[in-house]
Motif scaffolding. Structure first.
Motif, mmCIF file in Angstrom:
data_model
loop_
_atom_site.group_PDB
_atom_site.id
_atom_site.type_symbol
_atom_site.label_atom_id
_atom_site.label_comp_id
_atom_site.label_asym_id
_atom_site.label_seq_id
_atom_site.Cartn_x
_atom_site.Cartn_y
_atom_site.Cartn_z
ATOM 1 N N ARG A 45 -14.322 46.882 -17.900
ATOM 2 C CA ARG A 45 -14.906 45.548 -17.890
ATOM 3 C C ARG A 45 -14.746 44.957 -16.491
ATOM 4 N NH1 ARG A 45 -13.577 41.536 -22.825
ATOM 5 N NH2 ARG A 45 -14.188 43.478 -23.859
ATOM 6 N N GLU A 46 -15.814 44.322 -16.020
ATOM 7 C CA GLU A 46 -15.781 43.765 -14.663
ATOM 8 C C GLU A 46 -16.289 42.332 -14.666
ATOM 9 O OE1 GLU A 46 -18.404 45.926 -12.070
ATOM 10 O OE2 GLU A 46 -20.181 45.462 -13.261
ATOM 11 N N LEU A 47 -15.802 41.563 -13.716
ATOM 12 C CA LEU A 47 -16.253 40.192 -13.557
ATOM 13 C C LEU A 47 -17.684 40.187 -13.023
ATOM 14 C CD1 LEU A 47 -15.703 37.090 -13.374
ATOM 15 C CD2 LEU A 47 -14.972 37.526 -11.018
ATOM 16 N N VAL A 48 -18.524 39.360 -13.629
ATOM 17 C CA VAL A 48 -19.886 39.159 -13.134
ATOM 18 C C VAL A 48 -19.964 37.846 -12.360
ATOM 19 C CG1 VAL A 48 -22.287 38.840 -13.788
ATOM 20 C CG2 VAL A 48 -20.858 40.450 -15.061
ATOM 21 N N ALA A 49 -19.529 36.776 -12.993
ATOM 22 C CA ALA A 49 -19.562 35.468 -12.357
ATOM 23 C C ALA A 49 -18.611 34.540 -13.089
ATOM 24 C CB ALA A 49 -20.973 34.888 -12.370
ATOM 25 N N ARG A 50 -18.112 33.547 -12.333
ATOM 26 C CA ARG A 50 -17.145 32.634 -12.912
ATOM 27 C C ARG A 50 -17.340 31.273 -12.267
ATOM 28 N NH1 ARG A 50 -11.119 31.989 -12.105
ATOM 29 N NH2 ARG A 50 -10.178 31.770 -14.174
ATOM 30 N N VAL A 51 -17.221 30.218 -13.072
ATOM 31 C CA VAL A 51 -17.361 28.866 -12.548
ATOM 32 C C VAL A 51 -16.169 28.042 -13.026
ATOM 33 C CG1 VAL A 51 -18.848 28.173 -14.489
ATOM 34 C CG2 VAL A 51 -18.890 26.860 -12.362
ATOM 35 N N ILE A 52 -15.595 27.266 -12.104
ATOM 36 C CA ILE A 52 -14.462 26.446 -12.486
ATOM 37 C C ILE A 52 -14.913 25.007 -12.733
ATOM 38 C CG2 ILE A 52 -12.808 27.914 -11.323
ATOM 39 C CD1 ILE A 52 -12.646 25.883 -9.081
ATOM 40 N N SER A 53 -13.987 24.152 -13.093
ATOM 41 C CA SER A 53 -14.334 22.825 -13.580
ATOM 42 C C SER A 53 -15.065 21.966 -12.558
ATOM 43 C CB SER A 53 -13.087 22.089 -14.067
ATOM 44 O OG SER A 53 -12.105 22.063 -13.054
ATOM 45 N N ASP A 54 -14.859 22.239 -11.254
ATOM 46 C CA ASP A 54 -15.556 21.427 -10.244
ATOM 47 C C ASP A 54 -16.952 21.959 -9.939
ATOM 48 O OD1 ASP A 54 -13.962 22.684 -7.168
ATOM 49 O OD2 ASP A 54 -15.097 23.678 -8.749
ATOM 50 N N GLY A 55 -17.329 23.042 -10.615
ATOM 51 C CA GLY A 55 -18.664 23.595 -10.435
ATOM 52 C C GLY A 55 -18.766 24.730 -9.434
ATOM 53 N N ILE A 69 -24.807 31.327 -12.304
ATOM 54 C CA ILE A 69 -23.986 30.788 -13.386
ATOM 55 C C ILE A 69 -23.956 29.276 -13.250
ATOM 56 C CG2 ILE A 69 -21.808 31.001 -12.090
ATOM 57 C CD1 ILE A 69 -20.454 31.708 -14.775
ATOM 58 N N PHE A 70 -24.068 28.588 -14.360
ATOM 59 C CA PHE A 70 -23.937 27.147 -14.335
ATOM 60 C C PHE A 70 -23.373 26.669 -15.667
ATOM 61 C CE2 PHE A 70 -27.939 26.313 -16.660
ATOM 62 C CZ PHE A 70 -28.625 27.481 -16.428
ATOM 63 N N ARG A 71 -22.809 25.495 -15.608
ATOM 64 C CA ARG A 71 -21.984 25.016 -16.714
ATOM 65 C C ARG A 71 -22.394 23.599 -17.086
ATOM 66 N NH1 ARG A 71 -15.379 25.042 -16.125
ATOM 67 N NH2 ARG A 71 -14.942 23.496 -17.721
ATOM 68 N N ASP A 72 -22.433 23.337 -18.379
ATOM 69 C CA ASP A 72 -22.650 21.998 -18.899
ATOM 70 C C ASP A 72 -21.320 21.547 -19.494
ATOM 71 O OD1 ASP A 72 -23.253 19.727 -20.426
ATOM 72 O OD2 ASP A 72 -25.252 20.439 -20.900
ATOM 73 N N ALA A 74 -20.314 18.718 -20.598
ATOM 74 C CA ALA A 74 -20.415 17.853 -21.779
ATOM 75 C C ALA A 74 -20.583 18.665 -23.061
ATOM 76 C CB ALA A 74 -21.578 16.883 -21.622
ATOM 77 N N LYS A 75 -21.187 19.845 -22.926
ATOM 78 C CA LYS A 75 -21.426 20.696 -24.090
ATOM 79 C C LYS A 75 -20.461 21.870 -24.166
ATOM 80 C CE LYS A 75 -26.391 19.713 -24.321
ATOM 81 N NZ LYS A 75 -27.761 20.296 -24.306
ATOM 82 N N ASN A 76 -19.524 21.935 -23.223
ATOM 83 C CA ASN A 76 -18.590 23.085 -23.173
ATOM 84 C C ASN A 76 -19.354 24.403 -23.228
ATOM 85 O OD1 ASN A 76 -16.279 21.490 -23.007
ATOM 86 N ND2 ASN A 76 -15.996 21.439 -25.221
ATOM 87 N N THR A 77 -20.414 24.456 -22.462
ATOM 88 C CA THR A 77 -21.297 25.615 -22.489
ATOM 89 C C THR A 77 -21.496 26.153 -21.079
ATOM 90 O OG1 THR A 77 -22.454 24.812 -24.448
ATOM 91 C CG2 THR A 77 -23.602 26.445 -23.107
ATOM 92 N N VAL A 78 -21.517 27.469 -20.979
ATOM 93 C CA VAL A 78 -21.803 28.115 -19.707
ATOM 94 C C VAL A 78 -23.023 29.012 -19.884
ATOM 95 C CG1 VAL A 78 -20.272 30.103 -20.128
ATOM 96 C CG2 VAL A 78 -20.802 29.401 -17.783
ATOM 97 N N TYR A 79 -23.831 29.065 -18.846
ATOM 98 C CA TYR A 79 -25.058 29.851 -18.864
ATOM 99 C C TYR A 79 -25.022 30.877 -17.734
ATOM 100 C CZ TYR A 79 -26.563 25.739 -21.493
ATOM 101 O OH TYR A 79 -26.656 24.706 -22.398
ATOM 102 N N LEU A 80 -25.678 31.974 -17.960
ATOM 103 C CA LEU A 80 -25.852 32.966 -16.907
ATOM 104 C C LEU A 80 -27.325 33.326 -16.858
ATOM 105 C CD1 LEU A 80 -24.321 34.700 -14.786
ATOM 106 C CD2 LEU A 80 -24.378 36.557 -16.475
#
Length: 121
Positions: A45-55, A69-72, A74-80
């Motif tokens: 298993r390998e890291l593809v992308a990661r986003v922290i709380s500041d974006g 990668i981006f994160r919402d 308010a919805k506790n949701t991450v998209y790739l």
């Protein structure tokens, strides 16, 4: 407990695009980071992308310029967003979240069940 539910995988031709989603739910106080990992048959298993709380985000070299990668929060949701897909991107993609369930509590890593992405040549 925290649950991560992924969606959006599938079969796509080389050069195509897909969007993966991962929604976190349960006893969440804060989410430090959310990300995507992948595992191809016979590989680790390998890291593809990661986003922290500041974006701010990091990407594997193999996907830079093709995946976003981006994160919402308010919805506790991450998209790739996967674009310009290649056959070598074929793998099971797993969502990961680093979560605190209580104020000033420890952080734990949680995993989704995985979603298959298959890229045909």
């Amino acid at each position: 407990q925290v649950q991560l539910v992924e969606s959006g995988g599938g079969l796509v031709q080389a050069g195509g695009s897909l969007r993966l989603s991962c929604a976190a739910s349960g006893s969440i106080f804060s989410i430090k980071a959310m990300g995507w990992y992948r595992q191809a048959p016979g590989k680790q298993r390998e890291l593809v992308a990661r986003v922290i709380s500041d974006g701010s985000a990091i990407y594997a070299d193999s996907v830079k310029g093709r995946f976003t990668i981006f994160r919402d929060n308010a919805k506790n949701t991450v998209y790739l967003q996967l674009s310009s897909l290649k056959p070598e991107d074929t793998a099971v993609y797993y969502c990961n979240a680093v979560v605190s369930t209580v104020v000033r509590g420890p952080q734990y890593a949680y995993w989704g069940q995985g979603t298959q992405v298959t890229v045909s040549s």
